[in-house]
Motif scaffolding. Structure first.
Motif, mmCIF file in Angstrom:
data_model
loop_
_atom_site.group_PDB
_atom_site.id
_atom_site.type_symbol
_atom_site.label_atom_id
_atom_site.label_comp_id
_atom_site.label_asym_id
_atom_site.label_seq_id
_atom_site.Cartn_x
_atom_site.Cartn_y
_atom_site.Cartn_z
ATOM 1 N N ASN A 56 155.287 102.312 -15.710
ATOM 2 C CA ASN A 56 155.416 101.407 -14.574
ATOM 3 C C ASN A 56 156.427 100.348 -14.949
ATOM 4 O OD1 ASN A 56 154.870 100.318 -12.037
ATOM 5 N ND2 ASN A 56 153.351 98.906 -12.875
ATOM 6 N N TYR A 57 157.349 100.053 -14.054
ATOM 7 C CA TYR A 57 158.424 99.096 -14.332
ATOM 8 C C TYR A 57 158.440 97.979 -13.301
ATOM 9 C CZ TYR A 57 160.507 102.657 -17.385
ATOM 10 O OH TYR A 57 160.752 103.568 -18.397
ATOM 11 N N ALA A 58 158.877 96.817 -13.729
ATOM 12 C CA ALA A 58 159.190 95.757 -12.790
ATOM 13 C C ALA A 58 160.398 96.191 -11.961
ATOM 14 C CB ALA A 58 159.506 94.462 -13.526
ATOM 15 N N ALA A 59 160.423 95.788 -10.709
ATOM 16 C CA ALA A 59 161.523 96.185 -9.826
ATOM 17 C C ALA A 59 162.875 95.719 -10.365
ATOM 18 C CB ALA A 59 161.282 95.630 -8.430
ATOM 19 N N SER A 60 162.874 94.582 -11.037
ATOM 20 C CA SER A 60 164.126 93.990 -11.502
ATOM 21 C C SER A 60 164.775 94.776 -12.643
ATOM 22 C CB SER A 60 163.884 92.549 -11.957
ATOM 23 O OG SER A 60 162.931 92.519 -13.005
ATOM 24 N N VAL A 61 164.016 95.645 -13.307
ATOM 25 C CA VAL A 61 164.571 96.385 -14.445
ATOM 26 C C VAL A 61 164.625 97.888 -14.196
ATOM 27 C CG1 VAL A 61 163.686 94.612 -15.992
ATOM 28 C CG2 VAL A 61 162.404 96.748 -15.710
ATOM 29 N N LYS A 62 164.053 98.345 -13.105
ATOM 30 C CA LYS A 62 163.996 99.775 -12.821
ATOM 31 C C LYS A 62 165.410 100.341 -12.737
ATOM 32 C CE LYS A 62 160.488 100.776 -10.363
ATOM 33 N NZ LYS A 62 159.530 100.987 -9.247
ATOM 34 N N GLY A 63 165.633 101.441 -13.441
ATOM 35 C CA GLY A 63 166.950 102.056 -13.470
ATOM 36 C C GLY A 63 167.844 101.550 -14.584
ATOM 37 N N ARG A 64 167.467 100.449 -15.206
ATOM 38 C CA ARG A 64 168.263 99.895 -16.321
ATOM 39 C C ARG A 64 167.505 99.982 -17.646
ATOM 40 N NH1 ARG A 64 169.409 94.612 -16.478
ATOM 41 N NH2 ARG A 64 167.588 93.979 -15.244
ATOM 42 N N PHE A 65 166.198 99.808 -17.591
ATOM 43 C CA PHE A 65 165.373 99.824 -18.799
ATOM 44 C C PHE A 65 164.558 101.112 -18.851
ATOM 45 C CE2 PHE A 65 164.773 94.924 -19.385
ATOM 46 C CZ PHE A 65 166.144 94.758 -19.299
ATOM 47 N N ALA A 66 164.252 101.557 -20.055
ATOM 48 C CA ALA A 66 163.416 102.741 -20.238
ATOM 49 C C ALA A 66 162.412 102.491 -21.353
ATOM 50 C CB ALA A 66 164.261 103.960 -20.546
ATOM 51 N N ILE A 67 161.144 102.694 -21.048
ATOM 52 C CA ILE A 67 160.095 102.530 -22.055
ATOM 53 C C ILE A 67 159.683 103.913 -22.556
ATOM 54 C CG2 ILE A 67 158.211 102.533 -20.342
ATOM 55 C CD1 ILE A 67 156.805 100.432 -22.122
ATOM 56 N N SER A 68 159.424 103.994 -23.844
ATOM 57 C CA SER A 68 158.962 105.250 -24.435
ATOM 58 C C SER A 68 157.951 104.934 -25.526
ATOM 59 C CB SER A 68 160.134 106.063 -24.987
ATOM 60 O OG SER A 68 160.827 105.339 -25.974
ATOM 61 N N ARG A 69 157.263 105.973 -25.976
ATOM 62 C CA ARG A 69 156.150 105.723 -26.888
ATOM 63 C C ARG A 69 155.922 106.922 -27.790
ATOM 64 N NH1 ARG A 69 150.088 104.008 -24.793
ATOM 65 N NH2 ARG A 69 149.059 104.069 -26.830
ATOM 66 N N VAL A 70 155.545 106.637 -29.037
ATOM 67 C CA VAL A 70 155.081 107.661 -29.966
ATOM 68 C C VAL A 70 153.616 107.352 -30.238
ATOM 69 C CG1 VAL A 70 155.364 108.745 -32.207
ATOM 70 C CG2 VAL A 70 157.384 107.917 -30.965
ATOM 71 N N VAL A 71 152.729 108.123 -29.616
ATOM 72 C CA VAL A 71 151.298 107.837 -29.696
ATOM 73 C C VAL A 71 150.789 107.938 -31.126
ATOM 74 C CG1 VAL A 71 149.007 108.609 -28.982
ATOM 75 C CG2 VAL A 71 150.875 108.520 -27.320
#
Length: 113
Positions: A56-71
């Motif tokens: 889930n992203y804030a509207a202000s960063v959508k398309g510019r930021f990417a979150i990822s995770r190594v569980v």
């Protein structure tokens, strides 16, 4: 003992990129994410990610930021592209377990115009 440690902040020019990293230890975490707080403003959500990679992203960063995770090692990343001066803030990593949400100490991101 739970620890949450961020790294990767710094100074970048408008349009540049940065990658933030966060490692959490001492528990099993469901949702992990990034929030930010600019001077004189409240802390706000940037992006969050679940154990099964629902984001889930804030509207202000959508398309510019990417979150990822190594569980497997409780690590979460935030790739920030096309940075703007209004992205300048202290960025905080969050890690949530069944009891509460834990926070890192924050890392400064400054975008020069």
């Amino acid at each position: 003992q739970v620890q949450v440690v961020e790294s990767g902040g710094g100074l970048v020019e408008t349009g540049g990129s940065l990658r933030l990293s966060c490692v959490a230890s001492g528990s099993i975490f469901s949702t992990m994410g990034w929030h930010r707080q600019a001077p004189g403003k409240q802390r706000e959500l940037v992006a969050i990610i679940s154990r099964d990679s629902i984001t889930n992203y804030a509207a202000s960063v959508k398309g510019r930021f990417a979150i990822s995770r190594v569980v497997a090692n409780n690590t979460v990343y935030l790739q920030m592209n096309i940075l703007k001066p209004e992205d300048t803030a202290v960025y905080y990593c969050s890690a949530q377990n069944v009891i509460r949400t834990y926070w890192g100490q924050g890392t400064q991101v400054t975008v020069s115009s």
